[in-house]
Scaffold this motif. Structure first.
Motif, PDB file in Angstrom:
ATOM      1  N   LYS A   1      -9.976  -0.490 -61.930  1.00 49.23           N
ATOM      2  CA  LYS A   1      -9.900  -1.916 -62.270  1.00 49.23           C
ATOM      3  C   LYS A   1      -8.689  -2.586 -61.618  1.00 49.23           C
ATOM      4  CE  LYS A   1     -13.382  -2.172 -65.182  1.00 49.23           C
ATOM      5  NZ  LYS A   1     -14.482  -3.113 -65.015  1.00 49.23           N
ATOM      6  N   PRO A   2      -8.721  -3.919 -61.503  1.00 44.60           N
ATOM      7  CA  PRO A   2      -7.596  -4.631 -60.881  1.00 44.60           C
ATOM      8  C   PRO A   2      -6.256  -4.396 -61.591  1.00 44.60           C
ATOM      9  CG  PRO A   2      -9.483  -6.080 -61.075  1.00 44.60           C
ATOM     10  CD  PRO A   2      -9.837  -4.820 -61.806  1.00 44.60           C
ATOM     11  N   ASN A   3      -6.292  -3.995 -62.877  1.00 43.19           N
ATOM     12  CA  ASN A   3      -5.042  -3.721 -63.584  1.00 43.19           C
ATOM     13  C   ASN A   3      -4.568  -2.276 -63.410  1.00 43.19           C
ATOM     14  OD1 ASN A   3      -6.701  -2.228 -65.211  1.00 43.19           O
ATOM     15  ND2 ASN A   3      -6.448  -3.487 -67.045  1.00 43.19           N
ATOM     16  N   GLY A   4      -5.252  -1.507 -62.568  1.00 35.39           N
ATOM     17  CA  GLY A   4      -4.802  -0.155 -62.261  1.00 35.39           C
ATOM     18  C   GLY A   4      -5.342   0.912 -63.179  1.00 35.39           C
ATOM     19  N   SER A   5      -6.315   0.585 -64.022  1.00 33.45           N
ATOM     20  CA  SER A   5      -6.899   1.585 -64.922  1.00 33.45           C
ATOM     21  C   SER A   5      -8.234   2.081 -64.381  1.00 33.45           C
ATOM     22  CB  SER A   5      -7.127   0.990 -66.312  1.00 33.45           C
ATOM     23  OG  SER A   5      -5.914   0.730 -66.949  1.00 33.45           O
ATOM     24  N   PHE A   6      -8.450   3.383 -64.542  1.00 31.67           N
ATOM     25  CA  PHE A   6      -9.774   3.943 -64.324  1.00 31.67           C
ATOM     26  C   PHE A   6     -10.598   3.683 -65.580  1.00 31.67           C
ATOM     27  CE2 PHE A   6      -8.634   7.512 -61.174  1.00 31.67           C
ATOM     28  CZ  PHE A   6      -9.358   6.936 -60.153  1.00 31.67           C
ATOM     29  N   VAL A   7     -11.780   3.119 -65.429  1.00 35.38           N
ATOM     30  CA  VAL A   7     -12.652   2.930 -66.573  1.00 35.38           C
ATOM     31  C   VAL A   7     -14.008   3.547 -66.243  1.00 35.38           C
ATOM     32  CG1 VAL A   7     -13.820   1.273 -68.075  1.00 35.38           C
ATOM     33  CG2 VAL A   7     -11.481   0.821 -67.322  1.00 35.38           C
ATOM     34  N   GLN A   8     -14.386   4.538 -67.034  1.00 33.97           N
ATOM     35  CA  GLN A   8     -15.700   5.154 -66.827  1.00 33.97           C
ATOM     36  C   GLN A   8     -16.708   4.549 -67.782  1.00 33.97           C
ATOM     37  OE1 GLN A   8     -16.788   9.530 -66.251  1.00 33.97           O
ATOM     38  NE2 GLN A   8     -17.053   9.262 -68.440  1.00 33.97           N
ATOM     39  N   THR A   9     -17.845   4.168 -67.240  1.00 31.45           N
ATOM     40  CA  THR A   9     -18.899   3.628 -68.089  1.00 31.45           C
ATOM     41  C   THR A   9     -20.208   4.349 -67.812  1.00 31.45           C
ATOM     42  OG1 THR A   9     -19.223   1.897 -66.443  1.00 31.45           O
ATOM     43  CG2 THR A   9     -17.988   1.287 -68.403  1.00 31.45           C
ATOM     44  N   MET A  10     -21.029   4.365 -68.828  1.00 30.53           N
ATOM     45  CA  MET A  10     -22.336   4.989 -68.720  1.00 30.53           C
ATOM     46  C   MET A  10     -23.380   3.996 -69.169  1.00 30.53           C
ATOM     47  SD  MET A  10     -22.054   8.776 -70.190  1.00 30.53           S
ATOM     48  CE  MET A  10     -23.439   8.565 -71.278  1.00 30.53           C
ATOM     49  N   TRP A  11     -24.492   3.972 -68.496  1.00 28.37           N
ATOM     50  CA  TRP A  11     -25.546   3.030 -68.846  1.00 28.37           C
ATOM     51  C   TRP A  11     -26.369   3.587 -69.992  1.00 28.37           C
ATOM     52  CZ3 TRP A  11     -26.674  -1.766 -68.605  1.00 28.37           C
ATOM     53  CH2 TRP A  11     -27.995  -2.220 -68.743  1.00 28.37           C
ATOM     54  N   ASP A  12     -26.420   2.846 -71.091  1.00 27.54           N
ATOM     55  CA  ASP A  12     -27.245   3.232 -72.226  1.00 27.54           C
ATOM     56  C   ASP A  12     -28.610   2.575 -72.044  1.00 27.54           C
ATOM     57  OD1 ASP A  12     -28.586   3.384 -74.656  1.00 27.54           O
ATOM     58  OD2 ASP A  12     -26.714   3.478 -75.790  1.00 27.54           O
ATOM     59  N   VAL A  13     -29.596   3.387 -71.723  1.00 24.27           N
ATOM     60  CA  VAL A  13     -30.909   2.873 -71.350  1.00 24.27           C
ATOM     61  C   VAL A  13     -31.541   2.082 -72.493  1.00 24.27           C
ATOM     62  CG1 VAL A  13     -33.209   3.513 -70.536  1.00 24.27           C
ATOM     63  CG2 VAL A  13     -31.220   4.826 -69.815  1.00 24.27           C
ATOM     64  N   ASN A  14     -31.380   2.581 -73.720  1.00 26.31           N
ATOM     65  CA  ASN A  14     -32.049   1.934 -74.846  1.00 26.31           C
ATOM     66  C   ASN A  14     -31.400   0.615 -75.234  1.00 26.31           C
ATOM     67  OD1 ASN A  14     -33.768   4.154 -74.963  1.00 26.31           O
ATOM     68  ND2 ASN A  14     -32.248   5.283 -76.173  1.00 26.31           N
ATOM     69  N   ARG A  15     -30.071   0.624 -75.307  1.00 22.53           N
ATOM     70  CA  ARG A  15     -29.380  -0.599 -75.705  1.00 22.53           C
ATOM     71  C   ARG A  15     -29.153  -1.551 -74.546  1.00 22.53           C
ATOM     72  NH1 ARG A  15     -25.962   0.778 -80.474  1.00 22.53           N
ATOM     73  NH2 ARG A  15     -26.782   2.753 -81.145  1.00 22.53           N
ATOM     74  N   ARG A  16     -29.330  -1.059 -73.327  1.00 21.33           N
ATOM     75  CA  ARG A  16     -29.100  -1.843 -72.123  1.00 21.33           C
ATOM     76  C   ARG A  16     -27.682  -2.403 -72.078  1.00 21.33           C
ATOM     77  NH1 ARG A  16     -33.371  -1.793 -69.467  1.00 21.33           N
ATOM     78  NH2 ARG A  16     -32.742  -3.361 -67.955  1.00 21.33           N
TER      79      ARG A  16
END
Ligand SMILES: *[C@@H]1O[C@H](CO)[C@@H](O)[C@H](O)[C@H]1NC(C)=O
Ligand SMILES: *[C@@H]1O[C@H](CO)[C@@H](O)[C@H](O)[C@H]1NC(C)=O
Ligand SMILES: *[C@@H]1O[C@H](CO)[C@@H](O)[C@H](O)[C@H]1NC(C)=O
Ligand SMILES: *[C@@H]1O[C@H](CO)[C@@H](O)[C@H](O)[C@H]1NC(C)=O
Ligand SMILES: *[C@@H]1O[C@H](CO)[C@@H](O)[C@H](O)[C@H]1NC(C)=O
Ligand SMILES: *[C@@H]1O[C@H](CO)[C@@H](O)[C@H](O)[C@H]1NC(C)=O
Ligand SMILES: *[C@@H]1O[C@H](CO)[C@@H](O)[C@H](O)[C@H]1NC(C)=O
Ligand SMILES: *[C@@H]1O[C@H](CO)[C@@H](O)[C@H](O)[C@H]1NC(C)=O
Ligand SMILES: *[C@@H]1O[C@H](CO)[C@@H](O)[C@H](O)[C@H]1NC(C)=O
Ligand SMILES: *[C@@H]1O[C@H](CO)[C@@H](O)[C@H](O)[C@H]1NC(C)=O
Ligand SMILES: *[C@@H]1O[C@H](CO)[C@@H](O)[C@H](O)[C@H]1NC(C)=O
Length: 609
Positions: free
Chosen positions: A256-271
């Motif tokens: 991210k622009p603030n220097g943090s790694f952010v991991q995200t996962m796509w939740d298929v059901n909740r979108r």
């Protein structure tokens, strides 16, 4: 709320601006990609086209996840936006990918030198845009070699210490400006592989050393059964850090622009994109928070303290909470004082600190046992500390001890060299401390024991009447008999990978009881279990939501088996029954035990790698 609203606006804008889609995954010399069109990877996972960040009219060529919440994973012309929608992507006469506007000005190019004449650009389902030489099918350029801010499965973060060539992620400048930001991230392979985030040229975050299975300073990477990361060394000196997995889960780590790694996962059901991991995870995780020879621990107040044998360099600044100066040695070491009068009884000793991210700048001696490290360090006066990891060997520090932090659980053990007198003094205190502490511990143990007993009783009641009918290795995919616990499986012997029955695993884990949960990962929970023959196992129960088909599951088994080596956890078998797909590993007591003990009490690992 506002965020959601903006996001919807953004998506709406997207849909309006996307126009119609040419359903192709490639651009050839005879086809062009106009602003408003997209090319879509064959499995419809990723799209390449033009986009504008929120609240801007600048046009960028980019790749995004083809799901409802738009997420850009790559930008071509990040520092040179188009100000109108006349952009066109073509293959130039000499085979380059070109981004030009209506006036034929070049905004971006793949910059192939000596490129062949006939090429095709193709967008793959893993988000990689590749340029293929039509004459031989070879890939001559790929967007994964020039990443933006997204670390995706199969993307290799390379470092070649010989040539200094690196593949780095670079953050966006701001959330609305894809221009080069000040943070970069990548692999530093020298001595021992570590992942870094840099702020300009200064380190901002460090993962701790890679030990063959995990990054030892990322406690959420504990459960080795879940991650799928690997480090590979190539003959030309290039070292690659990569992540691989075989499900259909969309997963990305963004710098991210603030220097943090952010991991995200796509939740298929909740979108929605679920955030599953962040680094730096807290203030202590920021590189060198407490300066040289300092130790950061969030549970202490103040969080910074000096390592044993050291005192603040500038007491006044330190007390004000300015820890950047760090600490200096308080008592001279025996070996510094006088090499003549080597009084054996007063030899320097080691002070042990547990659950740490070991300091930066280590020297490594591979393949040494824990006992050898101490002797080697003691004999060498410039050695300030050592640490042993079964996957690495001995690590020594002779420059400085910087970026040490303590975790609630996990991490490594660091042995810091101190003068004999430092620990000597403590002896008197010890007596005062040890007695009450011992009594306290005994009381706690008794309490835990009774608690455990009553829980076991309750569980026992549930379990009554269940008799184990299967034995290890009884069922094989292809015939074999007897108890076979393998730890050197290769692809060829996969046919013989023991097939465990669901019932057997159910019994081994007490019906997948929550008390046996070791951790929760992107692919589902991992349980500790005990087979009837007494063998401890870890069972990775792939979640149904993971979207893994049987073929992908078997692929995963193949790859995990290929990765097997001395330091990796052994895959014992698998289970495919009804809706259930599970992998059975050897249980790694050393790494997981403390997590197992403490996870319910102190620290619920909500994070997934
Ligand atoms: C490019 O996409 C078209 C479909 O639009 C397909 O017919 C063609 O085979 C693709 N070319 C390559 C090289 O993949
Ligand atoms: C991806 O895009 C294509 C074409 O725009 C669309 O048909 C498909 O449904 C999309 N897939 C997903 C998962 O949204
Ligand atoms: C291509 O080369 C030009 C000049 O050598 C340079 O300005 C530009 O940044 C390069 N583009 C890429 C994508 O490497
Ligand atoms: C480029 O290669 C494609 C596929 O091999 C072929 O159809 C096409 O005629 C070639 N174009 C040129 C200009 O050689
Ligand atoms: C990054 O470096 C800049 C300039 O040195 C500094 O102003 C900024 O505070 C740093 N950011 C972080 C998050 O450390
Ligand atoms: C950086 O931004 C992300 C979201 O973009 C946020 O989750 C994270 O907490 C931020 N980190 C810091 C140190 O502010
Ligand atoms: C996403 O987060 C929600 C709420 O925290 C959770 O219920 C859901 O299981 C998560 N999805 C995945 C795929 O982890
Ligand atoms: C912090 O202390 C160092 C010396 O240890 C000094 O050089 C620096 O100016 C101090 N910073 C602040 C913000 O006071
Ligand atoms: C060390 O021993 C040598 C001879 O044994 C002596 O000349 C020298 O002064 C001693 N050095 C110190 C620092 O005591
Ligand atoms: C002392 O240890 C360092 C590494 O910590 C090593 O590089 C150096 O060669 C050692 N010196 C001697 C005399 O053994
Ligand atoms: C520490 O070890 C490194 C490599 O082993 C060596 O280059 C360096 O000179 C050593 N530093 C000190 C202060 O001994």
């Amino acid at each position: 709320m506002l965020k959601l609203f903006l996001q919807s606006l953004f998506i709406l804008f997207f849909l309006l601006s996307s126009g119609f889609c040419i359903e192709s995954d490639n651009i050839t010399a005879s086809s062009v990609l106009k602003d408003g069109d997209t090319i879509v990877s064959s499995g419809k996972v990723y799209s390449l086209g033009f986009f504008s960040p929120e609240k801007t009219t600048n046009r960028y060529l980019g790749i995004w996840n083809n799901v409802s919440a738009i997420s850009i994973i790559w930008v071509a012309n990040r520092d040179k936006p188009l100000d109108d929608s006349t952009g066109i992507v073509t293959i130039s006469e000499d085979g380059d990918i070109l981004l030009i506007n209506g006036k034929k000005e070049i905004f971006w190019s793949s910059n192939i030198t000596n490129s062949p004449m006939n090429t095709t650009a193709q967008l793959l389902d893993n988000g990689n845009l590749v340029l293929i030489d039509n004459s031989n099918g070879r890939i001559i350029w790929e967007s994964f070699g020039h990443p933006t801010d997204a670390f995706l499965p199969k993307l290799k973060l390379n470092d070649n210490p010989r040539t200094g060539e690196r593949v780095l992620l670079t953050s966006w400048k701001t959330p609305r400006d894809p221009d080069f930001g000040s943070f970069t991230a990548g692999l530093q392979a020298l001595n021992i592989p570590q992942i870094f985030i840099w702020n300009g040229s200064r380190p901002h975050w460090r993962s701790g050393p890679w030990n063959g299975q995990i990054l030892t300073g990322v406690t959420d990477m504990y459960v080795v059964y879940l991650d799928g990361y690997s480090v590979t060394k190539f003959d030309d000196g290039t070292v690659s850090f990569m992540r691989d997995y075989y499900g259909k889960i969309l997963m990305k780590i963004i710098l991210k622009p603030n220097g943090s790694f952010v991991q995200t996962m796509w939740d298929v059901n909740r979108r929605v994109w679920n955030v599953t991991w962040i680094a730096p995870i807290d203030v202590c995780d920021v590189y060198g928070k407490c300066g040289p020879f300092g130790n950061c621990n969030l549970r202490n107040s103040p969080m910074c303290s000096c390592l044993k044998g050291y005192e603040p360099k500038n007491k006044e600044e330190w007390d004000k909470g300015n820890w950047s100066g760090g600490c200096v040695r308080k008592t001279f070491l025996q070996c510094d004082r006088n090499s003549n009068s080597s009084d054996k009884n007063k030899e320097d000793v080691f002070w042990k600190i547990t659950n740490v991210k070991v300091p930066d700048f280590m020297d490594v001696s591979t393949a040494l046992e824990a006992e050898e490290c101490e002797g080697l360090c003691l004999r060498n006066c410039s050695c300030l500390a050592y640490s042993h990891d079964p996957g690495i060997g001995c690590m020594f520090w002779n420059r400085s001890l910087i970026d040490v932090r303590q975790f609630p659980v996990g991490g490594s053990v660091l042995q810091v060299r101190v003068a004999y007198s430092e620990l000597d003094k403590k002896k008197d205190i010890r007596v005062i401390v040890i007695v009450p502490v011992t009594i306290g511990v005994v009381i706690i143990f008794i309490g835990v024991f009774f608690l455990w007993q009553s829980m076991a009783k309750r569980k026992g009641a549930n379990r009554k009447g269940r008799i184990l009918t299967h034995e290890v290795g009884k069922a094989y995919i292809r015939g074999s008999s007897g108890v076979v616990i393998r730890d050197d499986i290769d692809e060829a012997s996969l046919d013989e990978l023991p097939l465990f029955s669901f019932k057997m695993l159910e019994t081994a884990t007490f019906q997948f009881d929550v008390t046996n949960l070791l951790g929760k990962g992107g692919f589902g929970p991992v349980y500790k279990g005990k087979l009837v023959n007494g063998k401890d196992i870890a069972v990775k129960r792939l979640s149904r939501a993971s979207g893994q088909g049987l073929q992908e599951f078997m692929n995963e088994v193949v790859v995990i088996s290929k990765l097997q080596h001395r330091n990796l956890v052994s895959l014992l078998g698998c289970c495919v029954e009804k809706e259930e797909k599970m992998l059975i590993y050897e249980y790694m007591a050393n790494r997981s035990l403390d997590l197992y003990l403490f996870s319910q009490l102190l620290y619920l690992p909500q994070l997934i790698l």
